[in-house]
Design a protein around this motif. Structure first.
Motif, mmCIF file in Angstrom:
data_model
loop_
_atom_site.group_PDB
_atom_site.id
_atom_site.type_symbol
_atom_site.label_atom_id
_atom_site.label_comp_id
_atom_site.label_asym_id
_atom_site.label_seq_id
_atom_site.Cartn_x
_atom_site.Cartn_y
_atom_site.Cartn_z
ATOM 1 N N TRP A 58 0.838 -1.197 0.000
ATOM 2 C CA TRP A 58 0.000 0.000 0.000
ATOM 3 C C TRP A 58 0.876 1.252 0.000
ATOM 4 O O TRP A 58 0.623 2.194 -0.754
ATOM 5 N N VAL A 59 1.911 1.269 0.843
ATOM 6 C CA VAL A 59 2.819 2.425 0.918
ATOM 7 C C VAL A 59 3.485 2.643 -0.444
ATOM 8 O O VAL A 59 3.565 3.777 -0.935
ATOM 9 N N GLY A 60 3.934 1.564 -1.081
ATOM 10 C CA GLY A 60 4.549 1.679 -2.408
ATOM 11 C C GLY A 60 3.595 2.268 -3.433
ATOM 12 O O GLY A 60 3.966 3.163 -4.205
ATOM 13 N N PHE A 95 3.105 6.038 -2.834
ATOM 14 C CA PHE A 95 4.165 6.866 -3.427
ATOM 15 C C PHE A 95 3.976 6.946 -4.942
ATOM 16 O O PHE A 95 4.124 8.014 -5.534
ATOM 17 N N GLU A 96 3.668 5.822 -5.583
ATOM 18 C CA GLU A 96 3.482 5.821 -7.041
ATOM 19 C C GLU A 96 2.297 6.703 -7.452
ATOM 20 O O GLU A 96 2.372 7.429 -8.426
ATOM 21 N N ASP A 97 1.200 6.599 -6.683
ATOM 22 C CA ASP A 97 -0.020 7.363 -7.006
ATOM 23 C C ASP A 97 0.060 8.824 -6.558
ATOM 24 O O ASP A 97 -0.823 9.611 -6.879
ATOM 25 N N SER A 148 16.702 16.689 -11.817
ATOM 26 C CA SER A 148 15.787 15.766 -11.143
ATOM 27 C C SER A 148 14.406 15.860 -11.769
ATOM 28 O O SER A 148 14.072 16.819 -12.455
ATOM 29 N N GLY A 149 13.586 14.870 -11.471
ATOM 30 C CA GLY A 149 12.215 14.854 -11.976
ATOM 31 C C GLY A 149 11.289 15.697 -11.120
ATOM 32 O O GLY A 149 11.697 16.305 -10.137
ATOM 33 N N ALA A 150 10.018 15.704 -11.515
ATOM 34 C CA ALA A 150 9.024 16.517 -10.820
ATOM 35 C C ALA A 150 8.026 15.664 -10.053
ATOM 36 O O ALA A 150 6.953 16.122 -9.721
ATOM 37 N N ARG A 151 8.366 14.403 -9.783
ATOM 38 C CA ARG A 151 7.469 13.535 -9.018
ATOM 39 C C ARG A 151 7.560 13.889 -7.540
ATOM 40 O O ARG A 151 8.650 14.096 -7.005
ATOM 41 N N ALA A 206 10.878 6.388 0.111
ATOM 42 C CA ALA A 206 9.889 5.353 -0.205
ATOM 43 C C ALA A 206 10.447 3.965 0.095
ATOM 44 O O ALA A 206 9.727 3.090 0.584
ATOM 45 N N MET A 207 11.722 3.761 -0.169
ATOM 46 C CA MET A 207 12.338 2.456 0.065
ATOM 47 C C MET A 207 12.708 2.223 1.525
ATOM 48 O O MET A 207 13.083 1.119 1.892
#
Length: 157
Positions: free
Chosen positions: A41-43, A46-48, A71-74, A83-84
């Motif tokens: 769920w936590v993963g 972060f993705e969503d 860097s990206g904009a996520r 996240a890890m």
């Protein structure tokens, strides 16, 4: 652990159900499955960029600074380390499972700041609400009981 959610589940009813098929619930095994489901769920969260509630978007200033550095904009995915850093732990007594940010103090502090927010950091919940956590635990209980019942029936035939 600087930020975590602890889920306690009463397994007595499930144990009574399973006693009828000659099997006792292995609570530690079940809680390990709950911990894995919470980590999934936590993963996804972060993705969503927010599963239960969408996270506030990055400010244009933050996005510009990240692009300047390549860097990206996520949101909260600059390096992916936070996240890890989430882990699950089953208590020694096998009564509860806890999921939270572990490792360096920095990840735990950052996770707490983002989860609860600060004056400068918007609230971006990283962990499921109690209701979502309970639903995950109950869904895992249903799956676990179904597997145990099927295996018990296989052994009986």
């Amino acid at each position: 652990m600087s930020l975590g959610v602890t889920i306690t589940v009463n397994t007595k009813n499930a144990e009574k159900m399973l006693a009828g098929v000659g099997q006792k619930l292995k609570q530690r095994e079940y809680l390990t499955l709950v911990g894995q489901a919470l980590l999934q769920w936590v993963g996804r969260n972060f993705e969503d960029e927010g599963t239960e509630k969408r996270w506030k978007p990055l400010s244009p200033r933050t996005i510009a600074g990240r692009r300047k550095r390549g860097s990206g904009a996520r949101i909260l995915r600059d390096t992916g380390r936070m996240a890890m850093s989430f882990v699950s732990t089953v208590s020694r007594t096998g009564q509860w499972v806890s999921v939270g940010a572990a490792g360096s103090k920095t990840h735990g502090d950052l996770a707490r700041w983002h989860h609860f927010g600060t004056r400068r950091v918007p609230v971006r919940p990283l962990l499921p609400s109690k209701n979502a956590g309970r639903k995950i635990a109950m869904d895992e209980m249903t799956n676990y009981v179904n597997v145990v019942v099927v295996e018990a029936n296989r052994g009986a035939s």
